[in-house]
Motif scaffolding. Structure first.
Motif, PDB file in Angstrom:
ATOM      1  N   VAL A   1       0.835  -1.196   0.000  1.00  0.00           N
ATOM      2  CA  VAL A   1       0.000   0.000   0.000  1.00  0.00           C
ATOM      3  C   VAL A   1       0.870   1.246   0.000  1.00  0.00           C
ATOM      4  N   GLU A   2       0.704   2.055  -1.020  1.00  0.00           N
ATOM      5  CA  GLU A   2       1.454   3.306  -1.079  1.00  0.00           C
ATOM      6  C   GLU A   2       0.776   4.371  -0.235  1.00  0.00           C
ATOM      7  N   ASN A   3       1.584   5.286   0.229  1.00  0.00           N
ATOM      8  CA  ASN A   3       1.096   6.363   1.081  1.00  0.00           C
ATOM      9  C   ASN A   3       0.386   5.855   2.329  1.00  0.00           C
ATOM     10  N   ALA A   4       0.806   4.673   2.747  1.00  0.00           N
ATOM     11  CA  ALA A   4       0.105   4.084   3.890  1.00  0.00           C
ATOM     12  C   ALA A   4       0.506   4.787   5.162  1.00  0.00           C
ATOM     13  N   PRO A   5      -0.478   5.222   5.936  1.00  0.00           N
ATOM     14  CA  PRO A   5      -0.133   5.783   7.230  1.00  0.00           C
ATOM     15  C   PRO A   5       0.316   4.651   8.157  1.00  0.00           C
ATOM     16  N   GLU A   6       1.308   4.905   8.935  1.00  0.00           N
ATOM     17  CA  GLU A   6       1.720   3.894   9.907  1.00  0.00           C
ATOM     18  C   GLU A   6       0.769   3.976  11.089  1.00  0.00           C
ATOM     19  N   ARG A   7       0.152   2.874  11.365  1.00  0.00           N
ATOM     20  CA  ARG A   7      -0.872   2.914  12.402  1.00  0.00           C
ATOM     21  C   ARG A   7      -0.843   1.707  13.296  1.00  0.00           C
ATOM     22  N   GLU A   8      -1.414   1.903  14.432  1.00  0.00           N
ATOM     23  CA  GLU A   8      -1.612   0.767  15.319  1.00  0.00           C
ATOM     24  C   GLU A   8      -3.095   0.432  15.296  1.00  0.00           C
ATOM     25  N   ALA A   9      -3.411  -0.690  14.712  1.00  0.00           N
ATOM     26  CA  ALA A   9      -4.823  -1.076  14.652  1.00  0.00           C
ATOM     27  C   ALA A   9      -5.223  -1.690  15.982  1.00  0.00           C
TER      28      ALA A   9
ATOM     29  N   LYS B   1      -7.847  -3.615 -11.217  1.00  0.00           N
ATOM     30  CA  LYS B   1      -7.384  -2.242 -11.101  1.00  0.00           C
ATOM     31  C   LYS B   1      -8.580  -1.322 -10.819  1.00  0.00           C
ATOM     32  N   GLY B   2      -8.451  -0.494  -9.818  1.00  0.00           N
ATOM     33  CA  GLY B   2      -9.543   0.419  -9.491  1.00  0.00           C
ATOM     34  C   GLY B   2     -10.458  -0.075  -8.392  1.00  0.00           C
ATOM     35  N   SER B   3     -10.412  -1.373  -8.085  1.00  0.00           N
ATOM     36  CA  SER B   3     -11.273  -1.897  -7.009  1.00  0.00           C
ATOM     37  C   SER B   3     -10.894  -1.260  -5.677  1.00  0.00           C
ATOM     38  N   LYS B   4     -11.895  -1.087  -4.874  1.00  0.00           N
ATOM     39  CA  LYS B   4     -11.637  -0.601  -3.528  1.00  0.00           C
ATOM     40  C   LYS B   4     -12.019  -1.677  -2.523  1.00  0.00           C
TER      41      LYS B   4
ATOM     42  N   VAL C   1      -7.233   1.333  -2.530  1.00  0.00           N
ATOM     43  CA  VAL C   1      -7.679   1.207  -3.912  1.00  0.00           C
ATOM     44  C   VAL C   1      -6.576   0.470  -4.683  1.00  0.00           C
ATOM     45  N   VAL C   2      -6.982  -0.430  -5.551  1.00  0.00           N
ATOM     46  CA  VAL C   2      -6.019  -1.257  -6.275  1.00  0.00           C
ATOM     47  C   VAL C   2      -5.459  -0.472  -7.465  1.00  0.00           C
TER      48      VAL C   2
END
Length: 472
Positions: free
Chosen positions: A323-331, A364-367, A377-378
């Motif tokens: 995942v690009e631009n993924a925020p680093e998070r603690e789920a 491509k394009g699926s969310k 988004v793919v």
RNA sequence: GCUCCCGUGGUGUAGCCCGGCCAAUCAUUUCGGCCUUUCGAGCCGAAGACUCGGGUUCAAAUCCCGACGGGAGCACCA
């Protein structure tokens, strides 16, 4: 139940200690037990161990364990074999009253005469010395009931009451060699031990007449016999004849193989004792033979499990997602959606794994949404899915389970019906490999969890961690 | 073959003994909808059955007879 008064009902469960208990036994045991409870009565566990060739010492305890697991408690417990002296006494009386005789015919002769409805010479011999019987060799003589050789009911054609078996008994060793048959001890024990409502399966129905006849001959109290049909599950036979070879040839793991209808197998698979009880009671005591499908048991089990199983993410056949631009998070993931069972935390960066079955639906394009995290988004789809962070807003898009790079590999075995068209199905145990979140460490050996959108799985931790799927 | 038992929706069951209140109960299943950050659970709705043929009766899922279908027994195993 007929003639049943509160506080005056006595039932019994009489297994032969010759194997592990299965769901068929459970039906009988639960019915016996529940009726006793319903009427504030007494429930007796009786080991019908009168054929030394069949009985094994280990099964007395094994069966008790199985019953305890089922949540069944008994008020009294005894072995039929302990009462042999009493049986001898009654047999002698039967002989003296002219209701029985010692027959020295061969097995084949007996069979032939039964077919022909013909009495043999032994039947009318004047002297019937009980003591002499004990001096005979195995196979030389039997004690027979003087029934009616012409009866329509073949069970009444002088059934055998005692036979000689020279084989050590697991409890009594060589103390006895003259052993009663089911026809005799079944009636005697029920009557003597005060059973008011003995249940048995339908295949004994023809023997009712014998049962009552014997009690009549001895002027003994007659219980209220009741019959119900055997429980059979489609594709899951309970008979030892079918199961034993599988265990012996190692086609299954053992008597506790999760495909088998043994109580141990069902337990290992993650079927709760309570589910078995409910399921069995659902069948009731009808006499019509029915073939129940396993799904019915699953349905009961699922509802019970739903309220007590922790939820975890398991990713079968993982496909990598970057995942690009993924925020680093603690789920923060709840162990249960509606019951407070605590939560676990998972650090996320930009790499995940999701199930191939989900990935295959995307283009491509699926969310989609990484459940409890964010949307993706793919962008590109090859062996690996490349996607991009697409916000946190909850949308009507597939919510799928995931794991990060921090995961364990894990196998889940999926038990299917062991028999197909009457034959053992070699492919009845499927194995699914996948990744599970590391929080599986928090799960105890034997605990049953729900892998979301995968199914309820019992976790085993002996050496390596593995899952056994109970059902969806 | 003979004898016995059983026969209600896809599945299991209630009702049958003491006929009418049964246009048939409950559960499961399947399909819709709601709810829900699970294809789980929950909630709502729908679908779906008295094996067949005679008889008795004002009236039969219920009683009687027969047919058909299924199961069991015909063991010195339980």
């Amino acid at each position: 139940m007929p003639d049943a008064r509160k506080g005056e009902v006595v039932t019994r469960f009489p297994p032969e200690p010759n194997g592990y208990l299965h769901i068929g036994h459970a039906k009988a045991a639960v019915i016996d037990y529940e009726y006793a409870r319903m009427y504030d009565g007494i429930f007796i566990l009786r080991f019908d161990d009168t054929n030394p060739v069949n009985e094994k010492k280990e099964f007395y305890d094994a069966q008790k364990e199985d019953l305890k697991w089922l949540g069944i408690e008994w008020d009294k417990e005894y072995r039929t074999s302990d009462n042999l002296p009493k049986h001898y006494e009654l047999a002698k009386e039967l002989l003296e009253r002219g209701c029985a005789y010692i027959c020295t015919c061969s097995e084949e002769e007996i069979r032939k005469n039964r077919r022909l409805g013909k009495e043999c010479a032994c039947r009318n011999r004047k002297e019937q010395p009980w003591d002499e019987f004990f001096k005979m060799k195995e196979g030389e003589a039997v004690l027979r009931l003087k029934g009616d050789m012409k009866s329509q009911n073949t069970a009444m054609r002088d059934p055998i009451l005692f036979r000689i078996i020279d084989h050590p008994h697991p409890i009594h060793g060589t103390r006895f060699r003259v052993w009663p048959t089911y026809d005799f001890y079944g009636a005697i024990e029920d009557s003597l031990s005060g059973i008011t409502h003995p249940f048995r399966t339908k295949e004994y129905e023809l023997r009712d007449e014998v049962y009552f006849y014997i009690l009549d001959c001895l002027d003994l109290r007659k219980p209220h016999l009741m019959e119900f049909s055997r429980l059979s599950i489609k594709g899951m036979p309970v008979s030892k004849r079918k199961l034993k070879p599988l265990v012996e040839k190692k086609l299954v793991w053992g008597w506790d193989d999760p495909r088998l209808p043994t109580l141990r197998g069902l337990a290992r698979r993650g079927i709760l004792a309570e589910a078995i009880k409910e399921f069995v009671l659902l069948q009731g005591i009808s006499k019509s033979e029915s073939v129940v499908v396993f799904e019915n048991l699953e349905a009961v089990n699922r509802k019970l499990l739903d309220g007590m199983a922790k939820r975890l993410f398991f990713v079968p056949e993982p496909v990598k997602v970057i995942v690009e631009n993924a925020p680093e998070r603690e789920a923060v993931l709840k162990y249960h959606p509606s019951i407070n069972m605590g939560e676990r935390k998972v650090e996320t960066k930009g790499m995940f794994y999701i199930p191939a079955s989900d990935a295959s639906k995307f283009e491509k394009g699926s969310k989609f949404r990484l459940k409890d995290l964010y949307n993706v988004v793919v962008l590109e789809k090859n062996d690996v899915i490349k996607g991009e962070y697409a916000g946190d807003e909850l949308l009507q898009i597939p919510k799928i389970q995931w794991v990060t790079e921090e995961h364990y590999e894990m196998e889940v075995v999926i038990p299917l019906l062991p028999f197909k068209n009457g034959e053992f199905d070699e492919n009845s145990l499927k194995i699914t490999k996948g990744y599970v979140e590391k929080n599986i460490d928090e799960i105890k050996h034997g605990e049953i969890v729900q892998f979301e959108r995968f199914g309820f799985v019992r976790i085993e931790k002996d050496g390596k961690t593995r899952g056994i799927k109970a059902h969806d």
